[in-house]
Motif scaffolding. Sequence first.
Motif, PDB file in Angstrom:
ATOM      1  N   SER A 171     -14.953 -49.608  -0.716  1.00 14.74           N
ATOM      2  CA  SER A 171     -16.029 -49.744   0.257  1.00 14.74           C
ATOM      3  C   SER A 171     -17.223 -50.462  -0.359  1.00 14.74           C
ATOM      4  N   SER A 172     -17.953 -51.171   0.454  1.00 14.64           N
ATOM      5  CA  SER A 172     -19.187 -51.883   0.090  1.00 14.64           C
ATOM      6  C   SER A 172     -19.062 -52.750  -1.162  1.00 14.64           C
ATOM      7  N   PRO A 173     -18.188 -53.744  -1.141  1.00 14.40           N
ATOM      8  CA  PRO A 173     -18.037 -54.574  -2.343  1.00 14.40           C
ATOM      9  C   PRO A 173     -19.294 -55.380  -2.682  1.00 14.40           C
ATOM     10  N   LYS A 174     -20.058 -55.818  -1.687  1.00 11.42           N
ATOM     11  CA  LYS A 174     -21.285 -56.577  -1.972  1.00 11.42           C
ATOM     12  C   LYS A 174     -22.315 -55.694  -2.661  1.00 11.42           C
ATOM     13  N   LEU A 175     -22.484 -54.485  -2.155  1.00  9.29           N
ATOM     14  CA  LEU A 175     -23.441 -53.564  -2.760  1.00  9.29           C
ATOM     15  C   LEU A 175     -23.017 -53.203  -4.178  1.00  9.29           C
ATOM     16  N   ARG A 176     -21.741 -52.977  -4.382  1.00 10.52           N
ATOM     17  CA  ARG A 176     -21.240 -52.685  -5.729  1.00 10.52           C
ATOM     18  C   ARG A 176     -21.528 -53.847  -6.676  1.00 10.52           C
ATOM     19  N   GLY A 177     -21.293 -55.066  -6.220  1.00  8.88           N
ATOM     20  CA  GLY A 177     -21.541 -56.235  -7.052  1.00  8.88           C
ATOM     21  C   GLY A 177     -23.002 -56.362  -7.448  1.00  8.88           C
ATOM     22  N   VAL A 178     -23.893 -56.121  -6.505  1.00  5.81           N
ATOM     23  CA  VAL A 178     -25.327 -56.226  -6.803  1.00  5.81           C
ATOM     24  C   VAL A 178     -25.760 -55.132  -7.768  1.00  5.81           C
ATOM     25  N   VAL A 179     -25.339 -53.900  -7.516  1.00  4.51           N
ATOM     26  CA  VAL A 179     -25.784 -52.772  -8.344  1.00  4.51           C
ATOM     27  C   VAL A 179     -25.253 -52.891  -9.764  1.00  4.51           C
TER      28      VAL A 179
END
Length: 71
Positions: A39-47
């Motif tokens: 879930s939330s690959p973009k958020l994971r990438g940013v964090v």
Amino acid sequence: MDWLTAYYGLFVRVGLYLLIFWPTVGYYVYRDSTKRGLSSPKLRGVVYGVFGILGLLVYLAQKQREKTDSA
């Protein structure tokens, strides 16, 4: 005092670190999260990307732990 050389170039070093490692780690985490269907690959990438090398090491450790737990 010139702001580029203040604190022995700390701002330049931090800026280069973020410029190089944030997008590299962030893209790797995003791409891997997308392949694995997390879930939330973009958020994971940013964090994880914000933390650079440390974020990459934490992500890889979690990935390895998930792999050993499922086996």
